[in-house]
Design a protein around this motif. Structure first.
Motif, PDB file in Angstrom:
ATOM      1  N   LYS A 129       0.832  -1.202   0.000  1.00  0.00           N
ATOM      2  CA  LYS A 129       0.000   0.000   0.000  1.00  0.00           C
ATOM      3  C   LYS A 129       0.871   1.258   0.000  1.00  0.00           C
ATOM      4  O   LYS A 129       1.994   1.275   0.490  1.00  0.00           O
ATOM      5  CB  LYS A 129      -0.908   0.025   1.235  1.00  0.00           C
ATOM      6  N   VAL A 130       0.296   2.350  -0.571  1.00  0.00           N
ATOM      7  CA  VAL A 130       0.957   3.648  -0.548  1.00  0.00           C
ATOM      8  C   VAL A 130      -0.029   4.682  -0.014  1.00  0.00           C
ATOM      9  O   VAL A 130      -1.216   4.673  -0.348  1.00  0.00           O
ATOM     10  CB  VAL A 130       1.492   4.055  -1.940  1.00  0.00           C
ATOM     11  N   PHE A 131       0.465   5.572   0.854  1.00  0.00           N
ATOM     12  CA  PHE A 131      -0.308   6.648   1.454  1.00  0.00           C
ATOM     13  C   PHE A 131       0.283   7.975   0.989  1.00  0.00           C
ATOM     14  O   PHE A 131       1.502   8.136   0.961  1.00  0.00           O
ATOM     15  CB  PHE A 131      -0.229   6.600   2.984  1.00  0.00           C
ATOM     16  N   VAL A 149      -0.314   3.738  -8.287  1.00  0.00           N
ATOM     17  CA  VAL A 149       0.273   5.074  -8.262  1.00  0.00           C
ATOM     18  C   VAL A 149       1.649   5.071  -8.925  1.00  0.00           C
ATOM     19  O   VAL A 149       2.006   6.004  -9.649  1.00  0.00           O
ATOM     20  CB  VAL A 149       0.379   5.598  -6.817  1.00  0.00           C
ATOM     21  N   PHE A 150       2.403   4.013  -8.700  1.00  0.00           N
ATOM     22  CA  PHE A 150       3.761   3.895  -9.234  1.00  0.00           C
ATOM     23  C   PHE A 150       3.886   2.566  -9.982  1.00  0.00           C
ATOM     24  O   PHE A 150       4.429   1.591  -9.450  1.00  0.00           O
ATOM     25  CB  PHE A 150       4.789   3.965  -8.100  1.00  0.00           C
ATOM     26  N   PRO A 151       3.344   2.505 -11.205  1.00  0.00           N
ATOM     27  CA  PRO A 151       3.377   1.241 -11.954  1.00  0.00           C
ATOM     28  C   PRO A 151       4.806   0.757 -12.181  1.00  0.00           C
ATOM     29  O   PRO A 151       5.693   1.545 -12.519  1.00  0.00           O
ATOM     30  CB  PRO A 151       2.687   1.601 -13.286  1.00  0.00           C
ATOM     31  N   GLY A 152       4.997  -0.535 -11.976  1.00  0.00           N
ATOM     32  CA  GLY A 152       6.310  -1.128 -12.173  1.00  0.00           C
ATOM     33  C   GLY A 152       7.179  -1.141 -10.933  1.00  0.00           C
ATOM     34  O   GLY A 152       8.261  -1.737 -10.940  1.00  0.00           O
ATOM     35  N   VAL A 153       6.720  -0.503  -9.860  1.00  0.00           N
ATOM     36  CA  VAL A 153       7.486  -0.478  -8.613  1.00  0.00           C
ATOM     37  C   VAL A 153       7.010  -1.621  -7.721  1.00  0.00           C
ATOM     38  O   VAL A 153       5.801  -1.788  -7.516  1.00  0.00           O
ATOM     39  CB  VAL A 153       7.317   0.875  -7.884  1.00  0.00           C
ATOM     40  N   PRO A 154       7.908  -2.430  -7.172  1.00  0.00           N
ATOM     41  CA  PRO A 154       7.497  -3.606  -6.400  1.00  0.00           C
ATOM     42  C   PRO A 154       6.955  -3.252  -5.016  1.00  0.00           C
ATOM     43  O   PRO A 154       7.114  -2.127  -4.536  1.00  0.00           O
ATOM     44  CB  PRO A 154       8.789  -4.416  -6.276  1.00  0.00           C
ATOM     45  N   GLY A 178      16.464  -4.724  -1.596  1.00  0.00           N
ATOM     46  CA  GLY A 178      17.684  -5.516  -1.622  1.00  0.00           C
ATOM     47  C   GLY A 178      18.778  -4.747  -2.331  1.00  0.00           C
ATOM     48  O   GLY A 178      18.986  -3.557  -2.091  1.00  0.00           O
ATOM     49  N   SER A 179      19.472  -5.400  -3.248  1.00  0.00           N
ATOM     50  CA  SER A 179      20.529  -4.733  -4.010  1.00  0.00           C
ATOM     51  C   SER A 179      19.998  -4.098  -5.289  1.00  0.00           C
ATOM     52  O   SER A 179      20.763  -3.501  -6.052  1.00  0.00           O
ATOM     53  CB  SER A 179      21.632  -5.740  -4.371  1.00  0.00           C
ATOM     54  N   GLU A 180      18.695  -4.202  -5.521  1.00  0.00           N
ATOM     55  CA  GLU A 180      18.094  -3.653  -6.731  1.00  0.00           C
ATOM     56  C   GLU A 180      17.589  -2.236  -6.494  1.00  0.00           C
ATOM     57  O   GLU A 180      17.055  -1.915  -5.424  1.00  0.00           O
ATOM     58  CB  GLU A 180      16.950  -4.538  -7.211  1.00  0.00           C
ATOM     59  N   VAL A 181      17.780  -1.375  -7.506  1.00  0.00           N
ATOM     60  CA  VAL A 181      17.323   0.008  -7.461  1.00  0.00           C
ATOM     61  C   VAL A 181      16.394   0.240  -8.645  1.00  0.00           C
ATOM     62  O   VAL A 181      16.757  -0.044  -9.793  1.00  0.00           O
ATOM     63  CB  VAL A 181      18.509   0.993  -7.518  1.00  0.00           C
ATOM     64  N   PHE A 182      15.205   0.745  -8.367  1.00  0.00           N
ATOM     65  CA  PHE A 182      14.208   0.995  -9.409  1.00  0.00           C
ATOM     66  C   PHE A 182      14.113   2.514  -9.598  1.00  0.00           C
ATOM     67  O   PHE A 182      13.640   3.226  -8.708  1.00  0.00           O
ATOM     68  CB  PHE A 182      12.851   0.411  -9.017  1.00  0.00           C
ATOM     69  N   ASN A 183      14.584   2.980 -10.755  1.00  0.00           N
ATOM     70  CA  ASN A 183      14.547   4.410 -11.067  1.00  0.00           C
ATOM     71  C   ASN A 183      13.232   4.709 -11.768  1.00  0.00           C
ATOM     72  O   ASN A 183      13.017   4.327 -12.915  1.00  0.00           O
ATOM     73  CB  ASN A 183      15.739   4.790 -11.953  1.00  0.00           C
ATOM     74  N   TYR A 184      12.353   5.424 -11.052  1.00  0.00           N
ATOM     75  CA  TYR A 184      11.005   5.702 -11.556  1.00  0.00           C
ATOM     76  C   TYR A 184      10.949   7.123 -12.105  1.00  0.00           C
ATOM     77  O   TYR A 184      11.191   8.100 -11.379  1.00  0.00           O
ATOM     78  CB  TYR A 184       9.986   5.523 -10.433  1.00  0.00           C
ATOM     79  N   ASP A 185      10.661   7.268 -13.400  1.00  0.00           N
ATOM     80  CA  ASP A 185      10.512   8.573 -14.038  1.00  0.00           C
ATOM     81  C   ASP A 185       9.094   9.076 -13.767  1.00  0.00           C
ATOM     82  O   ASP A 185       8.109   8.472 -14.205  1.00  0.00           O
ATOM     83  CB  ASP A 185      10.751   8.451 -15.547  1.00  0.00           C
ATOM     84  N   ILE A 186       8.984  10.178 -13.037  1.00  0.00           N
ATOM     85  CA  ILE A 186       7.678  10.663 -12.594  1.00  0.00           C
ATOM     86  C   ILE A 186       6.788  11.055 -13.771  1.00  0.00           C
ATOM     87  O   ILE A 186       5.586  10.784 -13.774  1.00  0.00           O
ATOM     88  CB  ILE A 186       7.849  11.850 -11.627  1.00  0.00           C
ATOM     89  N   LYS A 187       7.360  11.685 -14.793  1.00  0.00           N
ATOM     90  CA  LYS A 187       6.554  12.173 -15.908  1.00  0.00           C
ATOM     91  C   LYS A 187       6.082  11.048 -16.815  1.00  0.00           C
ATOM     92  O   LYS A 187       4.903  10.972 -17.180  1.00  0.00           O
ATOM     93  CB  LYS A 187       7.349  13.199 -16.717  1.00  0.00           C
TER      94      LYS A 187
END
Length: 444
Positions: A129-131, A149-154, A178-187
């Motif tokens: 969930k996200v608030f 809200v953030f598609p593709g983010v685990p 973990g060791s993974e970083v998900f770079n989410y482009d807001i636009k």
């Protein structure tokens, strides 16, 4: 008869005195340990002491710049002070306590017109969930599934931190799992996954004064938000930097610098700095606090104090002695190849100089040296002094030009002029103003 009445009264008083402690014991047994009255919710843990070296669940600032540190169902406001229950500030999170502690949090940075409604909101992540909060109030319709809200983010994240355009390529959010970083482009709402194996697994992360911190255990590691690069001796103990603890240092080991400027300038990105000895203070991010950093942290080729700084186009010019450094001021300052160069070769003058400033939408830099001002046209080739004026101020330390006019700093005071021309033709210095120690984060 009287004797019998006295005996009966004695037994009654004894019975009452024996009953009273028993009732008191029942009340104390129902109350939580260390609290004078029972709390409405019984799931709370005992208070934490962050000076014990705890591992934070999440760290994020609110829209006013107050930094929140989360652990379990407690939080800390700012870099000092005791913990308190999180539901006192973010009430709705408590209604979902069965989801567990806050996994990650960040403050949104997005000034694009179509998404401005989310700018400066705090986003909290709990399991899947996200608030979204603004002014400590939950936005209508939340909580939602993270992917809504953030598609593709685990789900079940470890940490999150915002990365504004200029520090990242676009307005982005970095999510850690973990060791993974998900770079989410807001636009574009797209995600690029990276693996930064050299960086410890972050249990929380936050951005403060242009710098990015990965917290793990009671330590932290500072990293580059685009490459994940770590420069310097890390990890370091967070208690020496981000909280006030007995027997631990605070900050980067620097006390507040004195209010005597060497240079002051604003670049084309709107980033404003004052340079004092071998330190600089970022001015435009005042809500996150004023804090001195070594100049070499942002301009690694610079050692010691600088003489003058000015911005022209997308470049920042730093003058030191008889040399000049020119940096590209895009995402991060990068020294242009071939620099530093002799000041004489670049601007046609000899160093050292006292100050330099450039007014908005102009291409003439005004160099103050001793008690004269030299005008150099940066659009001309070669660059040479076009005109020189005597000025009424001796021993200027720094100067800048903004919407209020020209300010010339001398020690702990400054003089204000309506324009460079007024400074050039003036014969008498105007009444001085005192530098604001509060505004600039310096000592008087």
């Amino acid at each position: 008869m009287k004797l019998l009445l006295v005996v009966l009264c004695g037994f009654l008083a004894l019975a009452l005195s024996l009953a009273a402690p028993a009732q008191h014991d029942v009340e104390m047994a129902d109350a939580p340990v260390g609290n004078p009255q029972p709390e409405e919710h019984s799931h709370y843990d005992s208070k934490f002491d962050r000076c014990d070296g705890i591992e934070f669940d999440a760290v994020a600032p609110d829209e006013k710049g107050t930094m929140f540190f989360f652990k379990g169902d407690h939080l800390w406001k700012g870099f000092s002070g005791p913990s308190e229950h999180a539901n006192g500030t973010f009430q709705e999170l408590d209604e979902y306590h069965h989801l567990g502690h806050v996994d990650a949090a960040f403050r949104m940075h997005n000034k694009d017109e179509d998404a401005l409604k989310d700018h400066d909101h705090i986003f909290f992540f709990l399991d899947d969930k996200v608030f979204s909060y603004y002014n400590h109030t939950l936005e209508k319709g939340f909580p939602l599934e993270i992917q809504q809200v953030f598609p593709g983010v685990p789900s079940h994240l470890d940490a999150a931190v915002e990365c504004p355009r200029g520090e990242c390529v676009t307005d982005s959010v970095l999510f850690f799992k973990g060791s993974e970083v998900f770079n989410y482009d807001i636009k574009t709402k797209t995600v690029k996954k990276k693996v930064w194996g050299h960086l410890p697994n972050c249990t929380s992360a936050f951005r403060w004064l242009e710098h990015y911190y990965c917290l793990h255990g009671h330590n932290f590691t500072r990293f580059h938000p685009v490459s994940g690069e770590v420069v310097g001796a890390y990890p370091k103990d967070a208690r020496n930097y981000f909280m006030t603890c007995p027997n631990f240092g605070h900050g980067a080991g620097h006390s507040k610098p004195r209010c005597k400027f060497d240079a002051i300038s604003t670049d084309d990105q709107g980033r404003s700095y004052v340079f004092i000895e071998n330190l600089y203070i970022r001015l435009d991010s005042h809500r996150d606090g004023s804090h001195p950093f070594p100049i070499a942290r942002s301009w690694k080729e610079i050692s010691g104090h600088v003489d003058a700084v000015f911005a022209y186009g997308d470049k920042l010019y730093i003058i030191q002695g008889n040399q000049i450094y020119i940096y590209k001021s895009a995402a991060h300052y990068t020294l242009i190849e071939g620099y530093p160069k002799p000041l004489k070769e670049e601007l046609g003058i000899e160093g050292p100089v006292n100050a330099a400033f450039l007014c908005a939408n102009e291409h003439v830099v005004h160099i103050i040296k001793d008690q004269k001002m030299m005008d150099i046209d940066l659009a001309a080739t070669p660059r040479v002094v076009k005109i020189e004026f005597p000025i009424p101020i001796a021993k200027a330390d720094a100067a800048m030009c903004d919407a209020d006019g020209v300010k010339v700093y001398v020690g702990p005071i400054y003089y204000q002029y309506q324009s460079p021309r007024i400074l050039a033709v003036g014969k008498i210095s105007p009444a001085p103003f005192k530098i604001s120690a509060e505004k600039f984060g310096c000592e008087e």
